[in-house]
Motif scaffolding. Structure first.
Motif, mmCIF file in Angstrom:
data_model
loop_
_atom_site.group_PDB
_atom_site.id
_atom_site.type_symbol
_atom_site.label_atom_id
_atom_site.label_comp_id
_atom_site.label_asym_id
_atom_site.label_seq_id
_atom_site.Cartn_x
_atom_site.Cartn_y
_atom_site.Cartn_z
ATOM 1 N N UNK A 53 42.162 38.910 25.943
ATOM 2 C CA UNK A 53 41.646 39.771 27.008
ATOM 3 C C UNK A 53 41.329 38.970 28.259
ATOM 4 N N UNK A 54 40.754 37.782 28.083
ATOM 5 C CA UNK A 54 40.423 36.928 29.229
ATOM 6 C C UNK A 54 41.685 36.510 29.973
ATOM 7 N N UNK A 55 42.703 36.060 29.239
ATOM 8 C CA UNK A 55 43.936 35.605 29.876
ATOM 9 C C UNK A 55 44.665 36.762 30.563
ATOM 10 N N UNK A 56 44.713 37.911 29.903
ATOM 11 C CA UNK A 56 45.393 39.067 30.490
ATOM 12 C C UNK A 56 44.712 39.505 31.785
ATOM 13 N N UNK A 57 43.386 39.622 31.754
ATOM 14 C CA UNK A 57 42.642 40.054 32.943
ATOM 15 C C UNK A 57 42.778 39.051 34.080
ATOM 16 N N UNK A 58 42.797 37.767 33.741
ATOM 17 C CA UNK A 58 42.926 36.724 34.765
ATOM 18 C C UNK A 58 44.239 36.840 35.511
ATOM 19 N N UNK A 59 45.322 37.020 34.789
ATOM 20 C CA UNK A 59 46.637 37.068 35.431
ATOM 21 C C UNK A 59 46.894 38.419 36.110
ATOM 22 N N UNK A 60 46.333 39.504 35.574
ATOM 23 C CA UNK A 60 46.474 40.804 36.242
ATOM 24 C C UNK A 60 45.709 40.801 37.562
ATOM 25 N N UNK A 61 44.529 40.173 37.563
ATOM 26 C CA UNK A 61 43.749 40.093 38.799
ATOM 27 C C UNK A 61 44.505 39.407 39.912
ATOM 28 N N UNK A 62 45.322 38.431 39.554
ATOM 29 C CA UNK A 62 46.087 37.696 40.563
ATOM 30 C C UNK A 62 47.142 38.559 41.241
ATOM 31 N N UNK A 63 47.429 39.733 40.704
ATOM 32 C CA UNK A 63 48.446 40.611 41.280
ATOM 33 C C UNK A 63 47.861 41.638 42.242
ATOM 34 N N UNK A 64 46.523 41.773 42.254
ATOM 35 C CA UNK A 64 45.892 42.803 43.074
ATOM 36 C C UNK A 64 45.622 42.280 44.486
ATOM 37 N N UNK A 65 46.233 42.881 45.509
ATOM 38 C CA UNK A 65 46.009 42.445 46.895
ATOM 39 C C UNK A 65 44.718 43.012 47.467
ATOM 40 N N UNK A 66 43.590 42.564 46.926
ATOM 41 C CA UNK A 66 42.295 43.080 47.379
ATOM 42 C C UNK A 66 41.410 41.922 47.839
ATOM 43 N N UNK A 67 40.586 42.177 48.849
ATOM 44 C CA UNK A 67 39.663 41.151 49.326
ATOM 45 C C UNK A 67 38.414 41.148 48.455
ATOM 46 N N UNK A 68 37.432 40.313 48.809
ATOM 47 C CA UNK A 68 36.207 40.222 48.025
ATOM 48 C C UNK A 68 35.483 41.556 47.961
ATOM 49 N N UNK A 69 35.449 42.276 49.085
ATOM 50 C CA UNK A 69 34.779 43.586 49.096
ATOM 51 C C UNK A 69 35.585 44.624 48.323
ATOM 52 N N UNK A 70 36.892 44.584 48.467
ATOM 53 C CA UNK A 70 37.738 45.599 47.844
ATOM 54 C C UNK A 70 37.831 45.471 46.334
ATOM 55 N N UNK A 71 37.685 44.237 45.811
ATOM 56 C CA UNK A 71 37.832 44.036 44.368
ATOM 57 C C UNK A 71 36.598 44.512 43.604
ATOM 58 N N UNK A 72 35.451 44.577 44.281
ATOM 59 C CA UNK A 72 34.202 44.959 43.598
ATOM 60 C C UNK A 72 34.248 46.392 43.064
ATOM 61 N N UNK A 73 34.599 47.409 43.872
ATOM 62 C CA UNK A 73 34.663 48.767 43.317
ATOM 63 C C UNK A 73 35.713 48.918 42.218
ATOM 64 N N UNK A 74 36.806 48.159 42.309
ATOM 65 C CA UNK A 74 37.813 48.214 41.255
ATOM 66 C C UNK A 74 37.239 47.678 39.955
ATOM 67 N N UNK A 75 36.578 46.528 40.027
ATOM 68 C CA UNK A 75 35.982 45.912 38.837
ATOM 69 C C UNK A 75 34.898 46.799 38.251
ATOM 70 N N UNK A 76 34.072 47.348 39.105
ATOM 71 C CA UNK A 76 32.983 48.216 38.641
ATOM 72 C C UNK A 76 33.544 49.445 37.919
ATOM 73 N N UNK A 77 34.621 49.994 38.432
ATOM 74 C CA UNK A 77 35.208 51.178 37.806
ATOM 75 C C UNK A 77 35.894 50.816 36.488
#
Length: 219
Positions: A53-77
């Motif tokens: 799960x850690x490895x999958x989430x790490x590499x999927x996160x690298x594909x999301x073109x979101x800034x520091x502010x934009x990634x927070x609501x995605x992670x929270x959801x």
């Protein structure tokens, strides 16, 4: 209006214009997750094995073109839909640091130097994985932040679309105020702090790291 205030206004607006598209993208993705993704779908997508799960989430996160502010609501959801903390945090780490847009910007900013791109990517991936693994040992439970259950399966496509827009608007105003405050602080720093001060502090190799990391933390 003084030249300093004009410069402050210009920098402030430029930061907002640069960041807003990524914030809007982040809150819209958050809205899609809220209305179109069920907890059952998320449970099937996340490996039962914590390391996986850690490895999958790490590499999927690298594909999301979101800034520091934009990634927070995605992670929270995602956490509200059942993604465990040890997977959500690495996802949030890699998203703003090594997404495709950032890597291309890094390549251009450092004179088309691929070495800097690879170094940035590898170090970010290693740090995210280490943090995720530490969280698997620190917490005995998955620390999932479950939200109020929304039965999206019973909603029509039109209702889901309206719900996505409404959720995106709520998330935008929730995150937007922090973007405005941060942009104002960053613009003020660039306007009123003399460049010579930073140059004097960061002339040595060891001090340059501390100065830049300190600024990154503050701004």
């Amino acid at each position: 209006m003084s030249s300093s205030l004009l410069q402050l206004n210009t920098i402030f607006i430029s930061i907002l214009i640069e960041a807003l598209p990524f914030v809007l993208l982040g809150v819209f993705i958050s809205g899609i997750i809220q209305m179109f993704i069920t907890e059952e779908m998320m449970a099937k997508a996340i490996p039962k094995n914590k390391v996986g799960a850690v490895f999958l989430a790490t590499f999927i996160g690298a594909l999301f073109p979101a800034c520091e502010c934009g990634i927070v609501p995605i992670t929270r959801r995602l956490m509200a839909k059942g993604v465990p903390l040890y997977a959500a945090i690495p996802f949030m780490f890699t998203g703003p640091i090594i997404n495709p847009v950032v890597l291309f910007s890094t390549y251009v900013a450092f004179g088309n130097n691929w070495a800097v791109v690879w170094e940035r990517s590898s170090v970010a991936l290693v740090v995210a994985i280490i943090v995720g693994m530490l969280l698997t040992f620190q917490f005995k439970t998955d620390q999932t932040k479950h939200s109020v259950c929304v039965d999206v399966q019973k909603k029509t496509f039109g209702q889901k679309l309206v719900g996505t827009i409404q959720h995106s608007i709520d998330e935008f105003f929730s995150v937007g105020k922090y973007l405005i405050i941060g942009a104002l602080i960053a613009a003020s720093m660039q306007t009123f702090m003399k460049t010579s001060i930073l140059l004097d502090l960061g002339q040595q190799d060891w001090s340059a790291h501390f100065v830049m990391m300190g600024l990154a933390y503050l701004l």
